[in-house]
Design a protein around this motif. Structure first.
Motif, mmCIF file in Angstrom:
data_model
loop_
_atom_site.group_PDB
_atom_site.id
_atom_site.type_symbol
_atom_site.label_atom_id
_atom_site.label_comp_id
_atom_site.label_asym_id
_atom_site.label_seq_id
_atom_site.Cartn_x
_atom_site.Cartn_y
_atom_site.Cartn_z
ATOM 1 N N LEU A 110 42.352 30.754 77.751
ATOM 2 C CA LEU A 110 42.827 30.635 79.134
ATOM 3 C C LEU A 110 42.423 31.840 79.962
ATOM 4 C CD1 LEU A 110 46.442 29.345 78.356
ATOM 5 C CD2 LEU A 110 44.513 27.993 79.195
ATOM 6 N N ASN A 111 42.506 33.001 79.371
ATOM 7 C CA ASN A 111 42.158 34.244 80.073
ATOM 8 C C ASN A 111 41.938 35.329 79.024
ATOM 9 O OD1 ASN A 111 44.784 35.346 79.402
ATOM 10 N ND2 ASN A 111 45.596 34.002 80.990
ATOM 11 N N MET A 112 41.884 36.571 79.469
ATOM 12 C CA MET A 112 41.538 37.658 78.555
ATOM 13 C C MET A 112 42.424 37.752 77.317
ATOM 14 S SD MET A 112 40.590 40.702 81.114
ATOM 15 C CE MET A 112 40.511 41.954 79.869
ATOM 16 N N ARG A 113 43.701 37.481 77.495
ATOM 17 C CA ARG A 113 44.614 37.684 76.374
ATOM 18 C C ARG A 113 45.294 36.417 75.859
ATOM 19 N NH1 ARG A 113 45.998 42.889 75.023
ATOM 20 N NH2 ARG A 113 45.111 44.417 76.434
ATOM 21 N N GLU A 114 44.973 35.285 76.489
ATOM 22 C CA GLU A 114 45.716 34.082 76.115
ATOM 23 C C GLU A 114 44.818 32.914 75.763
ATOM 24 O OE1 GLU A 114 49.696 34.615 78.853
ATOM 25 O OE2 GLU A 114 47.981 33.567 79.711
ATOM 26 N N GLN A 115 45.293 32.135 74.818
ATOM 27 C CA GLN A 115 44.608 30.882 74.497
ATOM 28 C C GLN A 115 45.629 29.756 74.358
ATOM 29 O OE1 GLN A 115 43.608 31.228 69.869
ATOM 30 N NE2 GLN A 115 42.328 32.636 71.036
ATOM 31 N N LEU A 116 45.169 28.563 74.698
ATOM 32 C CA LEU A 116 45.996 27.368 74.566
ATOM 33 C C LEU A 116 45.790 26.831 73.158
ATOM 34 C CD1 LEU A 116 47.797 25.416 76.263
ATOM 35 C CD2 LEU A 116 45.710 24.081 76.694
ATOM 36 N N ILE A 117 46.903 26.556 72.486
ATOM 37 C CA ILE A 117 46.796 26.056 71.106
ATOM 38 C C ILE A 117 47.719 24.855 70.909
ATOM 39 C CG2 ILE A 117 46.163 28.285 70.095
ATOM 40 C CD1 ILE A 117 49.163 28.566 69.228
ATOM 41 N N ARG A 118 47.455 24.100 69.865
ATOM 42 C CA ARG A 118 48.342 23.007 69.484
ATOM 43 C C ARG A 118 49.560 23.575 68.770
ATOM 44 N NH1 ARG A 118 45.669 18.485 70.356
ATOM 45 N NH2 ARG A 118 43.468 18.983 70.163
ATOM 46 N N GLN A 119 50.712 23.021 69.095
ATOM 47 C CA GLN A 119 51.939 23.461 68.416
ATOM 48 C C GLN A 119 51.968 22.857 67.016
ATOM 49 O OE1 GLN A 119 55.575 22.479 70.501
ATOM 50 N NE2 GLN A 119 56.606 24.171 69.470
ATOM 51 N N VAL A 120 52.155 23.694 66.032
ATOM 52 C CA VAL A 120 52.247 23.212 64.650
ATOM 53 C C VAL A 120 53.475 23.831 63.991
ATOM 54 C CG1 VAL A 120 49.760 22.855 64.319
ATOM 55 C CG2 VAL A 120 50.776 25.088 63.768
ATOM 56 N N GLU A 121 53.817 23.281 62.844
ATOM 57 C CA GLU A 121 54.858 23.908 62.029
ATOM 58 C C GLU A 121 54.123 24.775 61.017
ATOM 59 O OE1 GLU A 121 58.288 21.469 60.287
ATOM 60 O OE2 GLU A 121 56.958 21.805 58.576
ATOM 61 N N ILE A 122 54.293 26.081 61.147
ATOM 62 C CA ILE A 122 53.537 26.988 60.279
ATOM 63 C C ILE A 122 54.010 26.870 58.822
ATOM 64 C CG2 ILE A 122 53.150 29.449 59.744
ATOM 65 C CD1 ILE A 122 51.414 28.646 62.050
ATOM 66 N N VAL A 123 53.062 26.685 57.922
ATOM 67 C CA VAL A 123 53.372 26.667 56.487
ATOM 68 C C VAL A 123 53.651 28.120 56.093
ATOM 69 C CG1 VAL A 123 52.429 26.167 54.193
ATOM 70 C CG2 VAL A 123 51.817 24.696 56.139
ATOM 71 N N PRO A 124 54.774 28.388 55.413
ATOM 72 C CA PRO A 124 55.140 29.801 55.173
ATOM 73 C C PRO A 124 54.344 30.481 54.063
ATOM 74 C CG PRO A 124 56.768 28.370 54.180
ATOM 75 C CD PRO A 124 55.772 27.455 54.858
ATOM 76 N N ILE A 125 53.061 30.159 53.990
ATOM 77 C CA ILE A 125 52.190 30.736 52.954
ATOM 78 C C ILE A 125 50.963 31.353 53.618
ATOM 79 C CG2 ILE A 125 50.714 30.155 50.963
ATOM 80 C CD1 ILE A 125 53.696 29.868 50.374
ATOM 81 N N GLU A 126 50.678 32.616 53.293
ATOM 82 C CA GLU A 126 49.437 33.229 53.748
ATOM 83 C C GLU A 126 48.403 33.016 52.648
ATOM 84 O OE1 GLU A 126 50.196 37.316 54.833
ATOM 85 O OE2 GLU A 126 51.267 36.671 56.638
ATOM 86 N N VAL A 127 47.272 32.484 53.015
ATOM 87 C CA VAL A 127 46.211 32.231 52.035
ATOM 88 C C VAL A 127 45.170 33.343 52.188
ATOM 89 C CG1 VAL A 127 44.447 30.597 51.250
ATOM 90 C CG2 VAL A 127 46.618 29.743 52.185
ATOM 91 N N VAL A 128 44.994 34.123 51.132
ATOM 92 C CA VAL A 128 44.015 35.221 51.165
ATOM 93 C C VAL A 128 42.816 34.823 50.300
ATOM 94 C CG1 VAL A 128 43.576 37.605 50.402
ATOM 95 C CG2 VAL A 128 45.655 37.067 51.692
ATOM 96 N N VAL A 129 41.630 35.006 50.837
ATOM 97 C CA VAL A 129 40.400 34.725 50.104
ATOM 98 C C VAL A 129 39.670 36.047 49.915
ATOM 99 C CG1 VAL A 129 38.236 33.414 50.101
ATOM 100 C CG2 VAL A 129 40.253 32.453 51.220
ATOM 101 N N ARG A 130 39.203 36.286 48.694
ATOM 102 C CA ARG A 130 38.534 37.562 48.400
ATOM 103 C C ARG A 130 37.170 37.339 47.760
ATOM 104 N NH1 ARG A 130 42.375 41.672 48.335
ATOM 105 N NH2 ARG A 130 44.550 40.977 48.212
ATOM 106 N N ASN A 131 36.203 38.080 48.268
ATOM 107 C CA ASN A 131 34.856 38.070 47.690
ATOM 108 C C ASN A 131 34.533 39.384 46.991
ATOM 109 O OD1 ASN A 131 34.129 35.456 48.839
ATOM 110 N ND2 ASN A 131 34.214 36.504 50.808
ATOM 111 N N VAL A 132 35.137 40.452 47.481
ATOM 112 C CA VAL A 132 34.875 41.806 46.996
ATOM 113 C C VAL A 132 36.236 42.479 46.810
ATOM 114 C CG1 VAL A 132 33.806 44.025 47.624
ATOM 115 C CG2 VAL A 132 32.706 41.897 48.338
ATOM 116 N N ALA A 133 36.386 43.274 45.759
ATOM 117 C CA ALA A 133 37.666 43.944 45.514
ATOM 118 C C ALA A 133 37.975 44.950 46.618
ATOM 119 C CB ALA A 133 37.634 44.661 44.167
#
Ligand code: UDP
Length: 258
Positions: A74-97
């Motif tokens: 929308l502007n420098m600091r804002e974006q329009l997004i779809r409202q979702v129910e956030i899954v309470p899990i952070e998924v981390v992907v690693r290629n290098v230690a």
């Protein structure tokens, strides 16, 4: 002007009610936190850069068919997004230690991993986002089996795409964190990519110098945070050479005839 209703305030972003039902406005702050918010600071201009970088990556991911919450900037600091129910899990992907993996398992930072590793963390600030397994996720019902498979598959796809994207601009994608949300459609819900993808939640190292171009500059008091984030934006083609994001934003508005 009427004041928008704030829906949620997190460490680096604020969510406001959107213009239509089912939408939200995601505002990017300059606030930075690390070590479960024990370290706090401000990185001037970070919000502007992350808004732009995240817009760019979500748009590219959309173009390869990845479902996500981003609608438009929308502007420098804002974006329009779809409202979702956030899954309470952070998924981390690693290629290098790096980071917590290096610490926990005593593997030197920078060691390439024999294969890509996907990890899950339960989103709970009070507990410091503990690492959990798929067994915990299933047992406590944080996500269904099918949802978890979906998230893992999507995370690998994002990793494949982003590893190539960043390699093309001389950056090694060491690791990153994704968040997903449930989008409800009638009686069904599907998993889509949510949150942001930016140097706040990824480790990005210059391929030749190994210079860190991400939030580790803040976490480890290395300095040059804004310059690092700007460098990522510049290599992605989002800034003119040595450009200032404010100028870019004005230019993009002019380009749209605003
Ligand atoms: N990460 C994140 N938010 C978190 C924890 C981790 O965005 O709450 C990102 C982090 O930027 C890095 C990756 O996930 O790119 C792996 O982080 P790690 O587990 O090594 O934790 P850290 O060393 O950041 O505490």
């Amino acid at each position: 002007m009427t004041r928008r209703r704030q829906v949620y305030e997190g460490k680096a972003k604020i969510l406001y009610e959107g213009p239509e039902p089912g939408t939200l406005i995601q505002y990017f702050k300059d606030d930075a936190t690390a070590f479960n918010a024990q370290k706090k600071g401000t990185i001037n201009g970070k919000g502007v850069l992350n808004n732009r970088i995240s817009e760019h990556i979500f748009t590219l991911l959309g173009a390869i068919g990845m479902p996500h919450h981003f609608i438009r900037r929308l502007n420098m600091r804002e974006q329009l997004i779809r409202q979702v129910e956030i899954v309470p899990i952070e998924v981390v992907v690693r290629n290098v230690a790096a980071g917590s993996l290096s610490k926990r398992l005593g593997i030197e930072e920078g060691t390439p991993l024999p294969r890509t590793i996907v990890e899950y963390y339960y989103k709970d600030d009070a507990l410091g986002d503990p690492m959990v397994s798929d067994e915990h996720i299933a047992a406590f019902g944080w996500a269904g089996q099918e949802e978890l498979h979906e998230m893992a598959d999507m995370a690998i796809r994002v990793n494949d795409f982003m590893s190539g994207l960043f390699a093309g601009i001389g950056i090694r994608l060491v690791d990153f964190k994704l968040e997903f949300g449930r989008l409800y459609e009638n009686d069904f819900s599907r998993i889509i990519l949510a949150d942001e993808i930016s140097p706040d939640g990824a480790r990005l190292w210059d391929m030749t110098t190994n210079e860190k171009l991400d939030k580790d500059r803040f976490r480890r008091d290395l300095g040059g945070e804004v310059e690092a984030y700007q460098e990522v934006a510049r290599r992605l083609g989002l800034l003119p050479e040595g450009g200032d994001p404010v100028v870019v934003d004005l230019e993009s508005r002019r380009g749209k005839g605003k």
